[in-house]
Design a protein around this motif. Structure first.
Motif, PDB file in Angstrom:
ATOM      1  N   SER A 140     -13.334 -10.163 -15.464  1.00 19.20           N
ATOM      2  CA  SER A 140     -14.625 -10.016 -16.148  1.00 19.20           C
ATOM      3  C   SER A 140     -14.602 -10.544 -17.583  1.00 19.20           C
ATOM      4  O   SER A 140     -15.599 -11.080 -18.063  1.00 19.20           O
ATOM      5  CB  SER A 140     -15.111  -8.558 -16.090  1.00 19.20           C
ATOM      6  N   LYS A 141     -13.451 -10.440 -18.273  1.00 20.79           N
ATOM      7  CA  LYS A 141     -13.398 -10.975 -19.646  1.00 20.79           C
ATOM      8  C   LYS A 141     -13.114 -12.472 -19.659  1.00 20.79           C
ATOM      9  O   LYS A 141     -12.978 -13.072 -20.724  1.00 20.79           O
ATOM     10  CB  LYS A 141     -12.265 -10.277 -20.409  1.00 20.79           C
ATOM     11  N   PHE A 242     -16.896   1.503  -7.371  1.00 15.13           N
ATOM     12  CA  PHE A 242     -17.788   2.541  -7.901  1.00 15.13           C
ATOM     13  C   PHE A 242     -17.353   2.889  -9.328  1.00 15.13           C
ATOM     14  O   PHE A 242     -16.156   2.896  -9.616  1.00 15.13           O
ATOM     15  CB  PHE A 242     -17.700   3.828  -7.066  1.00 15.13           C
ATOM     16  N   GLY A 243     -18.300   3.160 -10.189  1.00 15.84           N
ATOM     17  CA  GLY A 243     -17.999   3.696 -11.533  1.00 15.84           C
ATOM     18  C   GLY A 243     -17.620   2.643 -12.559  1.00 15.84           C
ATOM     19  O   GLY A 243     -16.915   2.952 -13.516  1.00 15.84           O
ATOM     20  N   GLY A 244     -18.050   1.412 -12.358  1.00 16.38           N
ATOM     21  CA  GLY A 244     -17.879   0.402 -13.412  1.00 16.38           C
ATOM     22  C   GLY A 244     -16.481  -0.164 -13.508  1.00 16.38           C
ATOM     23  O   GLY A 244     -15.985  -0.767 -12.569  1.00 16.38           O
ATOM     24  N   ALA A 245     -15.827   0.112 -14.653  1.00 17.58           N
ATOM     25  CA  ALA A 245     -14.556  -0.561 -14.973  1.00 17.58           C
ATOM     26  C   ALA A 245     -13.457  -0.289 -13.934  1.00 17.58           C
ATOM     27  O   ALA A 245     -13.541   0.660 -13.155  1.00 17.58           O
ATOM     28  CB  ALA A 245     -14.090  -0.093 -16.337  1.00 17.58           C
ATOM     29  N   HIS A 246     -12.437  -1.149 -13.982  1.00 22.24           N
ATOM     30  CA  HIS A 246     -11.315  -0.983 -13.050  1.00 22.24           C
ATOM     31  C   HIS A 246     -10.536   0.292 -13.349  1.00 22.24           C
ATOM     32  O   HIS A 246     -10.201   0.536 -14.510  1.00 22.24           O
ATOM     33  CB  HIS A 246     -10.354  -2.168 -13.181  1.00 22.24           C
ATOM     34  N   LEU A 344      -3.224 -15.081  -7.020  1.00 21.03           N
ATOM     35  CA  LEU A 344      -2.192 -15.890  -6.349  1.00 21.03           C
ATOM     36  C   LEU A 344      -1.074 -16.321  -7.308  1.00 21.03           C
ATOM     37  O   LEU A 344       0.081 -16.443  -6.896  1.00 21.03           O
ATOM     38  CB  LEU A 344      -2.845 -17.117  -5.684  1.00 21.03           C
ATOM     39  N   ASP A 345      -1.430 -16.517  -8.595  1.00 18.78           N
ATOM     40  CA  ASP A 345      -0.421 -16.945  -9.584  1.00 18.78           C
ATOM     41  C   ASP A 345       0.804 -16.034  -9.574  1.00 18.78           C
ATOM     42  O   ASP A 345       1.925 -16.482  -9.798  1.00 18.78           O
ATOM     43  CB  ASP A 345      -1.016 -16.915 -11.008  1.00 18.78           C
ATOM     44  N   ALA A 346       0.559 -14.744  -9.288  1.00 25.35           N
ATOM     45  CA  ALA A 346       1.658 -13.777  -9.305  1.00 25.35           C
ATOM     46  C   ALA A 346       2.759 -14.186  -8.330  1.00 25.35           C
ATOM     47  O   ALA A 346       3.936 -13.953  -8.584  1.00 25.35           O
ATOM     48  CB  ALA A 346       1.125 -12.386  -8.945  1.00 25.35           C
ATOM     49  N   MET A 347       2.364 -14.812  -7.225  1.00 24.00           N
ATOM     50  CA  MET A 347       3.344 -15.163  -6.200  1.00 24.00           C
ATOM     51  C   MET A 347       3.686 -16.659  -6.187  1.00 24.00           C
ATOM     52  O   MET A 347       4.495 -17.097  -5.382  1.00 24.00           O
ATOM     53  CB  MET A 347       2.826 -14.770  -4.814  1.00 24.00           C
ATOM     54  N   THR A 348       3.043 -17.453  -7.048  1.00 25.08           N
ATOM     55  CA  THR A 348       3.426 -18.868  -7.134  1.00 25.08           C
ATOM     56  C   THR A 348       4.311 -19.057  -8.369  1.00 25.08           C
ATOM     57  O   THR A 348       5.522 -19.158  -8.247  1.00 25.08           O
ATOM     58  CB  THR A 348       2.185 -19.779  -7.165  1.00 25.08           C
ATOM     59  N   SER A 349       3.710 -19.016  -9.576  1.00 28.50           N
ATOM     60  CA  SER A 349       4.524 -19.185 -10.790  1.00 28.50           C
ATOM     61  C   SER A 349       5.244 -17.892 -11.177  1.00 28.50           C
ATOM     62  O   SER A 349       6.233 -17.921 -11.901  1.00 28.50           O
ATOM     63  CB  SER A 349       3.622 -19.615 -11.949  1.00 28.50           C
ATOM     64  N   GLY A 350       4.723 -16.769 -10.709  1.00 28.18           N
ATOM     65  CA  GLY A 350       5.300 -15.484 -11.122  1.00 28.18           C
ATOM     66  C   GLY A 350       4.677 -14.953 -12.405  1.00 28.18           C
ATOM     67  O   GLY A 350       4.973 -13.840 -12.836  1.00 28.18           O
ATOM     68  N   GLU A 351       3.780 -15.759 -13.030  1.00 24.09           N
ATOM     69  CA  GLU A 351       3.123 -15.352 -14.295  1.00 24.09           C
ATOM     70  C   GLU A 351       1.642 -15.120 -14.022  1.00 24.09           C
ATOM     71  O   GLU A 351       1.015 -15.940 -13.346  1.00 24.09           O
ATOM     72  CB  GLU A 351       3.200 -16.494 -15.316  1.00 24.09           C
ATOM     73  N   VAL A 352       1.081 -14.028 -14.563  1.00 24.76           N
ATOM     74  CA  VAL A 352      -0.362 -13.814 -14.396  1.00 24.76           C
ATOM     75  C   VAL A 352      -1.050 -13.802 -15.751  1.00 24.76           C
ATOM     76  O   VAL A 352      -0.417 -13.521 -16.778  1.00 24.76           O
ATOM     77  CB  VAL A 352      -0.657 -12.479 -13.667  1.00 24.76           C
ATOM     78  N   ASP A 353      -2.344 -14.079 -15.720  1.00 25.46           N
ATOM     79  CA  ASP A 353      -3.115 -14.065 -16.963  1.00 25.46           C
ATOM     80  C   ASP A 353      -3.170 -12.641 -17.529  1.00 25.46           C
ATOM     81  O   ASP A 353      -3.303 -11.669 -16.770  1.00 25.46           O
ATOM     82  CB  ASP A 353      -4.530 -14.577 -16.690  1.00 25.46           C
ATOM     83  N   LYS A 354      -3.082 -12.527 -18.846  1.00 30.16           N
ATOM     84  CA  LYS A 354      -3.043 -11.196 -19.481  1.00 30.16           C
ATOM     85  C   LYS A 354      -4.315 -10.395 -19.194  1.00 30.16           C
ATOM     86  O   LYS A 354      -4.267  -9.188 -18.977  1.00 30.16           O
ATOM     87  CB  LYS A 354      -2.833 -11.332 -20.986  1.00 30.16           C
ATOM     88  N   ASN A 355      -5.463 -11.085 -19.203  1.00 30.94           N
ATOM     89  CA  ASN A 355      -6.715 -10.361 -18.944  1.00 30.94           C
ATOM     90  C   ASN A 355      -6.769  -9.841 -17.504  1.00 30.94           C
ATOM     91  O   ASN A 355      -7.249  -8.742 -17.238  1.00 30.94           O
ATOM     92  CB  ASN A 355      -7.928 -11.255 -19.218  1.00 30.94           C
ATOM     93  N   TRP A 356      -6.266 -10.644 -16.569  1.00 25.18           N
ATOM     94  CA  TRP A 356      -6.207 -10.189 -15.168  1.00 25.18           C
ATOM     95  C   TRP A 356      -5.323  -8.945 -15.084  1.00 25.18           C
ATOM     96  O   TRP A 356      -5.688  -7.938 -14.470  1.00 25.18           O
ATOM     97  CB  TRP A 356      -5.639 -11.312 -14.282  1.00 25.18           C
ATOM     98  N   ALA A 357      -4.170  -9.033 -15.734  1.00 26.73           N
ATOM     99  CA  ALA A 357      -3.213  -7.923 -15.674  1.00 26.73           C
ATOM    100  C   ALA A 357      -3.817  -6.659 -16.288  1.00 26.73           C
ATOM    101  O   ALA A 357      -3.718  -5.568 -15.715  1.00 26.73           O
ATOM    102  CB  ALA A 357      -1.930  -8.317 -16.388  1.00 26.73           C
ATOM    103  N   SER A 358      -4.490  -6.793 -17.452  1.00 23.65           N
ATOM    104  CA  SER A 358      -5.062  -5.598 -18.108  1.00 23.65           C
ATOM    105  C   SER A 358      -6.165  -4.988 -17.249  1.00 23.65           C
ATOM    106  O   SER A 358      -6.356  -3.767 -17.255  1.00 23.65           O
ATOM    107  CB  SER A 358      -5.663  -5.950 -19.468  1.00 23.65           C
ATOM    108  N   GLU A 359      -6.913  -5.845 -16.558  1.00 24.77           N
ATOM    109  CA  GLU A 359      -7.998  -5.306 -15.732  1.00 24.77           C
ATOM    110  C   GLU A 359      -7.478  -4.569 -14.511  1.00 24.77           C
ATOM    111  O   GLU A 359      -7.963  -3.498 -14.164  1.00 24.77           O
ATOM    112  CB  GLU A 359      -8.897  -6.462 -15.272  1.00 24.77           C
TER     113      GLU A 359
END
Ligand code: HEM
Length: 389
Positions: A140-141, A242-246, A344-359
């Motif tokens: 979302s961010k 339900f309930g908005g945020a993750h 998918l990045d988690a299982m290809t490069s092994g690195e995920v975007d910080k915003n994805w991870a925080s959400e």
């Protein structure tokens, strides 16, 4: 330091206790699944009622002229053992036709194949509708462009070993269940025969790669999949529907934990029944399971199954577990690829975007930050991580 130590030991006790409860719960769940599958197999509803294979009462194949009383006696002896031929303790040695074999074949080619096909097609339809309605789940961010390490090379290797072997086993296994009906009309008998012979070798050998992948994934991730109190909140909020945020989650959220335990339990069950099928007439797993169930629940399942009956049960159980896992894995593949941006990045490069991870895994990000900067207080409004969470 002292306080920290005592918190750790509380956490350790909590983990041990909840793990023991979990193992007991899983054990009962698997037993119930076995019982359910067997009552399905023995249900009279599955007796064949029409078609060329339908046994006609009192009739003999080829239509002999013997009286019906004589025919009935001949068939009784053929199915239950010809008098005088039973050797020692082997009750089945005088048996020419094993009626359970016919039940097994009718169940496998009838309801088992039918419900398997409906489940697989049903899941594909649900995913297609979900994608149509919800679309791809976005961060979302938006993507930050900064990444955080999620899986090591060994973790990814274990996952892809498990995933690629499972896909090969699923394709070659589904060919055994549906290939005669679906492929022969399209590619003919010769091509189908070649595909199926190679498929059988692939199925038997790749099974060992699957077991290795399963072992790796289980050992590496079991600690992260022990249920904790955040899972209840995650499930109640439907993972954020339900309930908005993750809702907050550690390395794996409740949905992923469900997938993990299904993969582990079904994977072990498929491996054991597959082993029994590869080594026919050498195992007594179903007799043993029935004896255990009788002891636990007071049921009266037969505990002296003939070796061929063991194989029939193993074959049905192997298919039921495999199809269930295929259906679940369809959902997993969907959410891990086109269903969610950044996953998918988690299982290809092994690195995920910080915003994805925080959400999706806010508590895990807190932990990673705390690990990187042990002196800094933890962010995210949490007072501190409890070891047992
Ligand atoms: C092409 C197929 C597949 C794709 C694209 C895929 C993708 C992924 C991704 C992206 C993750 C990490 C999620 C995260 O970062 O939290 C993951 C985790 C996992 N995968 Fe797969 N996967 C595939 C096939 C499979 C198969 C066939 C199995 C099992 C037989 C499997 C079992 C698991 C398990 C147990 C996890 C950890 C728990 C979870 O995230 O649900 N995967 N997969």
């Amino acid at each position: 330091m002292k306080a920290m130590h005592s918190r750790n030991s509380v956490g350790y006790k909590f983990q041990t206790r909840s793990f023991a409860q979990l193992v007991l719960g899983l054990f009962v769940a698997v037993s119930i699944l076995i019982t359910g599958a067997l009552s399905l197999q023995t249900s009279p509803a599955y007796a064949q009622t029409s078609g060329p294979d339908k046994p006609v009462a009192g009739a003999t194949p080829g239509g002999t002229n013997a009286s019906s009383a004589a025919q009935a006696e001949i068939w009784r002896q053929i199915r239950q053992g010809i008098s005088g031929t039973v050797v020692g303790q082997d009750k089945s040695s005088g048996m020419l036709v094993q009626s359970d074999g016919q039940n097994w074949r009718l169940t496998r080619n009838g309801p088992l194949a039918k419900y398997s096909a409906w489940s697989i097609l049903g899941m594909l339809l649900v995913l297609a509708v979900f994608f149509g309605v919800r679309g791809r789940i976005k961060v979302s961010k938006g993507l930050s462009g900064k990444t955080i390490k999620r899986f090591s090379a060994v973790e990814r290797a274990g996952h892809w070993l498990l995933a690629s072997s499972f896909i090969l086993l699923a394709l070659t296994g589904l060919n055994l269940l549906f290939g005669r009906k679906l492929l022969i009309p399209v590619i003919g008998h010769d091509a189908f025969s070649t595909i199926t012979i190679f498929g059988k070798f692939i199925h038997n050998y790749v099974a060992f790669a699957f077991m290795l992948g399963l072992l790796m994934v289980t050992v590496m991730w079991i600690v992260h999949n022990i249920p904790n109190r955040h899972d209840i909140g995650w499930l109640l909020r439907g993972g954020g529907i339900f309930g908005g945020a993750h809702p907050p989650a550690r390395k794996f959220n409740a949905g992923q934990k469900i997938i993990f335990w299904i993969v582990v339990i079904c994977g072990i069950s498929i491996s054991l029944s597959g082993w029994a099928l590869m080594n026919p007439f050498t195992t007594t797993m179903f007799s043993d399971t029935f004896a255990m169930l009788n002891g636990m629940f007071g049921t009266s399942y037969a505990t002296d199954l003939a070796p061929v009956q063991e194989q029939q049960y193993q074959s049905l159980w192997h298919t039921i577990m495999a199809v269930f896992m295929i259906v679940v894995i369809f959902a997993h593949i969907y959410i891990g690829s086109i269903g969610m941006e950044g996953a998918l990045d988690a299982m290809t490069s092994g690195e995920v975007d910080k915003n994805w991870a925080s959400e999706h895994h806010s508590l895990w990000v807190d932990e990673m930050k705390a690990e990187a900067n042990p002196s800094k207080p933890k962010s995210g409004g949490r007072k501190g991580l409890q070891p047992a969470e």
